[in-house]
Write a protein that holds these residues in place. Structure first.
Motif, PDB file in Angstrom:
ATOM      1  N   UNK A  71      76.369 -47.083 117.113  1.00  0.00           N
ATOM      2  CA  UNK A  71      75.831 -48.150 116.265  1.00  0.00           C
ATOM      3  C   UNK A  71      75.900 -47.764 114.788  1.00  0.00           C
ATOM      4  N   UNK A  72      75.028 -48.355 113.972  1.00  0.00           N
ATOM      5  CA  UNK A  72      75.091 -48.171 112.520  1.00  0.00           C
ATOM      6  C   UNK A  72      74.831 -46.734 112.080  1.00  0.00           C
ATOM      7  N   UNK A  73      74.177 -45.934 112.893  1.00  0.00           N
ATOM      8  CA  UNK A  73      73.933 -44.543 112.524  1.00  0.00           C
ATOM      9  C   UNK A  73      75.237 -43.754 112.552  1.00  0.00           C
ATOM     10  N   UNK A 132      65.989 -44.948 111.163  1.00  0.00           N
ATOM     11  CA  UNK A 132      67.275 -44.489 110.661  1.00  0.00           C
ATOM     12  C   UNK A 132      67.159 -43.084 110.074  1.00  0.00           C
ATOM     13  N   UNK A 133      68.251 -42.360 110.072  1.00  0.00           N
ATOM     14  CA  UNK A 133      68.247 -40.997 109.554  1.00  0.00           C
ATOM     15  C   UNK A 133      67.925 -40.973 108.061  1.00  0.00           C
ATOM     16  N   UNK A 175      78.680 -44.269 106.030  1.00  0.00           N
ATOM     17  CA  UNK A 175      79.429 -43.423 105.103  1.00  0.00           C
ATOM     18  C   UNK A 175      78.895 -41.998 105.041  1.00  0.00           C
ATOM     19  N   UNK A 176      77.661 -41.810 105.476  1.00  0.00           N
ATOM     20  CA  UNK A 176      77.061 -40.470 105.422  1.00  0.00           C
ATOM     21  C   UNK A 176      77.411 -39.619 106.638  1.00  0.00           C
ATOM     22  N   UNK A 194      82.334 -48.614 116.611  1.00  0.00           N
ATOM     23  CA  UNK A 194      81.069 -48.194 115.988  1.00  0.00           C
ATOM     24  C   UNK A 194      80.755 -49.150 114.860  1.00  0.00           C
ATOM     25  N   UNK A 195      79.659 -49.879 115.022  1.00  0.00           N
ATOM     26  CA  UNK A 195      79.234 -50.770 113.942  1.00  0.00           C
ATOM     27  C   UNK A 195      77.778 -51.170 114.119  1.00  0.00           C
TER      28      UNK A 195
END
Length: 217
Positions: free
Chosen positions: A6-8, A177-178, A12-13, A49-50
């Protein structure tokens, strides 16, 4: 190397700075050959992955990118056909926790692992960071991830445990989120490793190093 999740993971990180040459390994210089080996795919935009992706969706052709995928092709199979990875970092749970029952999460994640192996790709399963508002439920879903890795005898990256002792368990203010880096997510030095994304990058590179040296040679 493919990123599945997913978004994690579509962020970009996550690993991208190492593919773009914007990183500092600090004392972890033994990871430099791993960065070189996987460099072309570390900043690659995955077709599987999105934001918001769950285990059911990655197996559903309706969620595939029509500009890159064949008719009837799932995001997972599309990513493997287009990118042709040797390994895949697979992490689900943050979104499934909200929308998928434990039984279905187990079923779908097993299918993802099975299809990954059938495609000739080494699956690396990862536990997910967790949700502070659903902490006990997060543990239950992560136990499913661990059980699947054991059943298939495949590599497991225990991100949840790596983040556990960090401030706020490596999560930002929303508890899901991280946490973002103090400097940059490619900086693996000093206090920056007290943040979620740099720590995930570190243990992912360490895992890729181990799998590369022991399974891909």
């Amino acid at each position: 190397m493919s990123k599945i999740g997913d978004c994690i993971s579509d962020n970009e990180h996550f690993l991208s700075p190492f593919g773009l040459g914007n990183y500092s390994l600090g004392t972890y210089t033994n990871l430099q050959p791993t960065v070189y080996y996987f460099s072309e795919s570390l900043a690659y935009s995955s077709l599987a992955a999105y934001d918001g992706l769950v285990t059911t969706a990655v197996l559903d052709p309706l969620f595939a990118n029509p500009l890159a995928c064949l008719p009837g092709e799932t995001p997972l199979r599309c990513e493997y056909r287009v990118h042709q990875p040797s390994v895949a970092i697979i992490m689900f749970g943050a979104q499934d926790l909200l929308f998928t029952s434990p039984e279905d999460f187990d079923l779908h994640l097993r299918r993802i692992v099975h299809e990954t192996i059938e495609a000739g790709v080494v699956p690396i399963l990862s536990t997910f960071p967790g949700n502070l508002e659903r902490w006990n439920q997060s543990i239950k879903y992560n136990q499913i991830v661990v059980s699947i890795a054991l059943d298939y005898d495949i590599p497991l990256m225990n991100l949840w445990r790596a983040l556990y002792d960090l401030p706020n368990h490596g999560l930002n203010a929303d508890g899901r989120h991280l946490s973002l880096p103090l400097t940059s997510s490619g900086d693996l030095t000093s206090n920056n490793l007290l943040r979620g994304y740099p720590m995930r990058n570190l243990i992912t590179l360490q895992t890729l190093k181990t799998v590369w040296q022991n399974a891909l040679y």
